[in-house]
Design a protein around this motif. Structure first.
Motif, short mmCIF file in Angstrom:
data_model
loop_
_atom_site.label_atom_id
_atom_site.label_comp_id
_atom_site.label_asym_id
_atom_site.label_seq_id
_atom_site.Cartn_x
_atom_site.Cartn_y
_atom_site.Cartn_z
N LEU A 37 0.82 -1.21 0.00
CA LEU A 37 0.00 0.00 0.00
C LEU A 37 0.86 1.27 0.00
O LEU A 37 0.45 2.30 -0.53
CB LEU A 37 -0.94 0.00 1.20
CG LEU A 37 -2.11 -0.97 1.10
CD1 LEU A 37 -2.84 -1.05 2.43
CD2 LEU A 37 -3.07 -0.54 0.00
N GLY A 61 -6.81 -0.29 0.76
CA GLY A 61 -6.29 -0.71 2.06
C GLY A 61 -7.36 -1.27 2.96
O GLY A 61 -7.17 -2.30 3.62
N TYR A 65 -7.17 -5.10 4.28
CA TYR A 65 -7.05 -5.36 5.72
C TYR A 65 -8.31 -6.01 6.30
O TYR A 65 -8.22 -6.83 7.21
CB TYR A 65 -6.69 -4.09 6.48
CG TYR A 65 -5.22 -3.79 6.47
CD1 TYR A 65 -4.33 -4.59 7.17
CD2 TYR A 65 -4.71 -2.74 5.73
CE1 TYR A 65 -2.97 -4.35 7.14
CE2 TYR A 65 -3.34 -2.49 5.70
CZ TYR A 65 -2.48 -3.29 6.41
OH TYR A 65 -1.14 -3.05 6.38
#
Length: 118
Positions: A37, A61, A65
């Motif tokens: 990222l 992101g 995640y």
């Protein structure tokens, strides 16, 4: 003989299911995602306007995640070993509830459980 083989296979699978994922696996995955990222804006700067890049990085992101957290949850669906107190407490609550239900059904079920208002 087949029953013994089946029991052996079940015991092996139970052992595999109880093993948590290695901590190094989770750590390396998180570090790789962070590095990926962090370098993604260098690639996107030629493709998009600089004002659009932060929302893109945030969205990508968040997706990656949250997928990692979902994988952790699927690896340990019943929690970690440290949560055994919570599991024991819930089992005890279920046992007490079951005993009350059974005693109510056996006792005729009409009194609403009037045996000691504690």
């Amino acid at each position: 003989m087949r029953l013994a083989e089946l029991q052996s296979a079940a015991a092996t699978l139970d052992l595999v299911a109880r093993l948590p994922p290695p901590a190094s696996y989770c750590t390396h995955t998180a570090r790789f995602l962070l590095l990926w990222l962090a370098t993604l804006p260098l690639v996107l700067v030629d493709l998009f306007s600089p004002l659009v890049i932060p929302p893109i990085i945030f969205g990508v992101g968040w997706a990656l995640y949250s997928t990692e957290e979902l994988a952790k949850l699927l690896d340990e669906p019943f929690g970690r070993a440290s949560d055994t107190q919570t599991v024991r407490r819930r089992r005890l609550q279920l046992r007490l509830w079951r005993r009350r239900l059974v005693s109510t059904v056996r006792g005729g079920g009409g009194g609403g459980g009037g045996g000691g208002g504690g």
